[in-house]
Design a protein around this motif. Structure first.
Motif, PDB file in Angstrom:
ATOM      1  N   ARG A 227       0.793  -1.227   0.000  1.00 27.73           N
ATOM      2  CA  ARG A 227       0.000   0.000   0.000  1.00 27.73           C
ATOM      3  C   ARG A 227       0.823   1.273   0.000  1.00 27.73           C
ATOM      4  O   ARG A 227       0.510   2.207  -0.742  1.00 27.73           O
ATOM      5  N   TYR A 241      -2.153  -2.261  -5.716  1.00 28.76           N
ATOM      6  CA  TYR A 241      -1.709  -2.639  -4.380  1.00 28.76           C
ATOM      7  C   TYR A 241      -2.554  -3.781  -3.830  1.00 28.76           C
ATOM      8  O   TYR A 241      -3.725  -3.901  -4.076  1.00 28.76           O
ATOM      9  N   GLY A 246      -6.777  -3.692  -0.450  1.00 30.27           N
ATOM     10  CA  GLY A 246      -6.509  -3.630  -1.879  1.00 30.27           C
ATOM     11  C   GLY A 246      -6.954  -4.900  -2.580  1.00 30.27           C
ATOM     12  O   GLY A 246      -7.954  -5.498  -2.191  1.00 30.27           O
TER      13      GLY A 246
END
Ligand SMILES: Cc1cc2nc3c(=O)[nH]c(=O)nc-3n(C[C@H](O)[C@H](O)[C@H](O)COP(=O)(O)OP(=O)(O)OC[C@H]3O[C@@H](n4cnc5c(N)ncnc54)[C@H](O)[C@@H]3O)c2cc1C
Lengths: 317, 256
Positions: A227, A241, A246
């Protein structure tokens, strides 16, 4: 054991198969709610629905979430046991609105569901550090379900079912769509990639990512990241990500390079068949959960690895 | 414009300890406000800076909210005033119970234009409190909001769906849940922290906001760390040429 009535709701045609299959697995009867496009109704029936409600689109300026009250009224009337909503952005809002109308809370983003002894679901909490098992207490349970929880059945063209078009009156909802435009940025489909190279803060600058990109190109892998690389540094797009907030990847092999292996990242990759890590810190948490690890400085070892793989390629080609 | 930003006190996720039997312990955990809620506070701050008005914070939770450090933490990020609803019963509530408590508190807080929530609480992350709250209040409600522009008695928002951006005109009052990308929350400076002490706090119990009964929607059966997949843990040390060669051999075997 099954429950009596399951309703599924989706704004995404691609989720229809899995949700209908889930409905068949858990319920006696399966009703599907779809939006705007009538051609989905036939498909839903072939995929396992017994009845389909198609909500029409009265005008471009109306959001589909405005139908939530009407759908909740139908659910209450039909005494539905379980409502499964596709966990898209719109689906989450629809689920929350319907649940509130029914006087209950939506059980979000479930990873597993069982109806043997009441409706029992699992979902990830604390950024992936734990899985919580919960039993629904309300008359109608409302859950949101992402992809990958159920497996779609093959289409059965001989299945029969009823299709009802619904066009409820919409009072002024206070929300008007002014414009819909495609999202900027890349469309990446990490979830279907077979090989993924993930990069983290072990890289000191954006240019240095080239080393990893070269490796990815050599082995035919998609690039992914932690991230901070996407949201803090903005070196890669947000779509790339991986982790709890994510994308979730399920490749044959995931190579984590310069990634410490925090739980929030690892829950996005731990379904990989083989996990590989390169990190200069031998105590990095990532080394507790990999198949193959190399303790070393990226700047030393990555160029060597790339060179060796290139050599091999020359030999095999 | 009166903006209310909602925030939840959560245990610091880095401090969570997993024991051998997969139990999860927070005994050693520091408490803080959920990182996504800080985006809601920042979004509120930017709105009152641009359009004028007042930013109120609203937090419902356990006794931890009475800790002066917690007050300072959230108020110093730009709040003009803070409201808390505390009760031990609120330590283990579900998203709907939370929404009910916030609804009752907001009704007691009086006139408002906008309620902002984060993308999700950073502990349970159901992403449903805002959605349910808006429906309970009977006002327009939207999630995944990436941009907010006040325009008279309306706001224009951009909403990030999977593949497209919706631009919406929303009449006020309304409830919006913002994304984690909408802004970068400012880091409070010394001045903000000191002036936070002087900002008014209103503390309510459940009785104060006339919430008598809170029926849960679900019963928690267990909360356990996921079972770890068995991994080979074949770790090669040192950046010697041999180690690298061995590593390449191992991964090449996987890539066949
Ligand atoms: C609510 C919440 C949700 C989150 N969601 C996600 C998520 O979905 N995905 C995600 O990824 N993170 C997420 N995070 C963040 C997560 O906790 C970690 O902070 C993040 O994954 C760390 O990224 P990293 O491994 O790149 O960086 P770091 O933790 O800083 O690790 C960098 C690593 O690189 C190594 N290194 C440094 N230099 C070198 C070198 N020259 N050679 C080799 N190795 C080197 C270091 O030893 C270190 O282990 C979330 C956090 C929270 C609080």
């Amino acid at each position: 054991m099954t429950v009596n009535k399951v309703w599924i709701i989706t704004d995404d045609r691609n989720a229809l198969g899995e949700l209908c299959a889930g409905g068949r697995q858990l319920g006696e009867t399966v009703s599907a709610v779809v939006f705007a496009d009538k051609t989905q109704a036939e498909e839903a029936i072939q995929l396992g629905a017994d009845e389909v409600y198609v909500f029409g689109q009265p005008s471009e300026s109306v959001v589909i979430e405005s139908y939530s009250k009407a759908i909740a009224d139908m659910i209450r009337e039909a005494e539905v046991n379980l409502v499964m909503v596709h966990a898209s952005v719109s689906g989450k809002l629809i689920a929350g609105k319907i649940a509130a109308q029914l006087g209950t809370g939506a059980l979000a983003n479930i990873s597993d569901i069982d109806v043997e002894d009441g409706i029992v679901v699992k979902h990830m909490v604390y950024g992936g550090a734990a899985v919580r098992t919960e039993k629904a207490l309300s008359k109608t349970a409302v859950v949101t379900v992402g992809t990958g929880v159920f497996t779609a059945l093959a289409k059965d063209p001989s299945r029969q079912g009823s299709v009802t078009e619904v066009n409820p009156e919409l009072a002024n909802t206070g929300i008007r769509v002014l414009e819909t435009r495609p999202k900027q940025g890349e469309v990446v489909n990490l979830s279907s990639a077979k090989r993924v190279v993930g990069v983290g803060r072990g890289f000191a600058s954006k240019d240095d990512l080239q080393m990893a990109e070269e490796l990815a190109a050599l082995v035919g892998a998609e690039m992914a990241c932690s991230r901070p690389i996407a949201e803090g540094e903005k070196w890669m797009s947000k779509e790339r990500y991986v982790g709890v907030s994510g994308a979730v990847v399920k490749p044959d092999i995931y190579l984590a390079i310069g990634i410490s292996g925090q739980i929030q990242h690892m829950v996005g990759v731990n379904q990989a068949k083989t996990l590989v890590a390169i990190n200069k810190d031998k105590n990095a948490p990532v080394f507790k959960q990999v198949d193959i690890g190399l303790v070393g400085d990226i700047y030393q070892v990555l160029p060597q690895i790339v060179a060796k793989l290139k050599e091999q390629k020359l030999v095999t080609v | 414009m009166r903006v209310i930003a909602c925030g939840k006190a959560v245990p610091e996720e880095q401090d969570i300890v997993i024991s051998k039997d997969r139990q999860v312990s927070f005994d050693k955990a520091e408490w803080k406000f959920g990182s996504y809620d800080l985006n809601a506070v920042e979004a509120g701050k930017q709105i009152v800076e641009a359009a004028g008005g007042q930013l109120s914070g609203l937090c419902a939770g356990g006794k931890i909210l009475e800790n002066p450090k917690m007050k300072k933490d959230i108020v110093s990020r730009g709040l003009d005033e803070l409201f808390t609803v505390t009760d031990e019963a609120l330590e283990q509530v579900d998203s709907f119970q939370t929404a009910k408590v916030l609804e009752a508190a907001i009704k007691k807080m009086g006139e408002y234009d906008l309620v902002l929530c984060g993308a999700g609480s950073s502990d349970l992350y159901a992403q449903e409190v805002g959605n349910q709250l808006g429906e309970l209040l009977g006002v327009p409600v939207v999630n995944a909001v990436n941009k907010i522009t006040p325009e008279g008695d309306k706001v224009i928002v951009e909403r990030a769906l999977e593949n497209e951006i919706q631009v919406l005109e929303i009449s006020l009052p309304a409830v919006l849940s913002v994304t984690s990308e909408i802004n970068t929350p400012r880091i409070p400076g010394m001045k903000d922290i000191i002036s936070a002490n002087k900002k008014p706090v209103t503390r309510w119990s459940l009785a104060d906001i006339d919430v008598a009964e809170l029926e849960p929607s679900r019963e928690v059966v267990s909360t356990l760390a996921p079972e770890q997949a068995d991994r080979r843990l074949n770790i090669l040390e040192g950046d010697s040429e041999e180690a690298v060669a061995e590593f390449v051999k191992l991964i090449s075997a996987e890539l066949k």
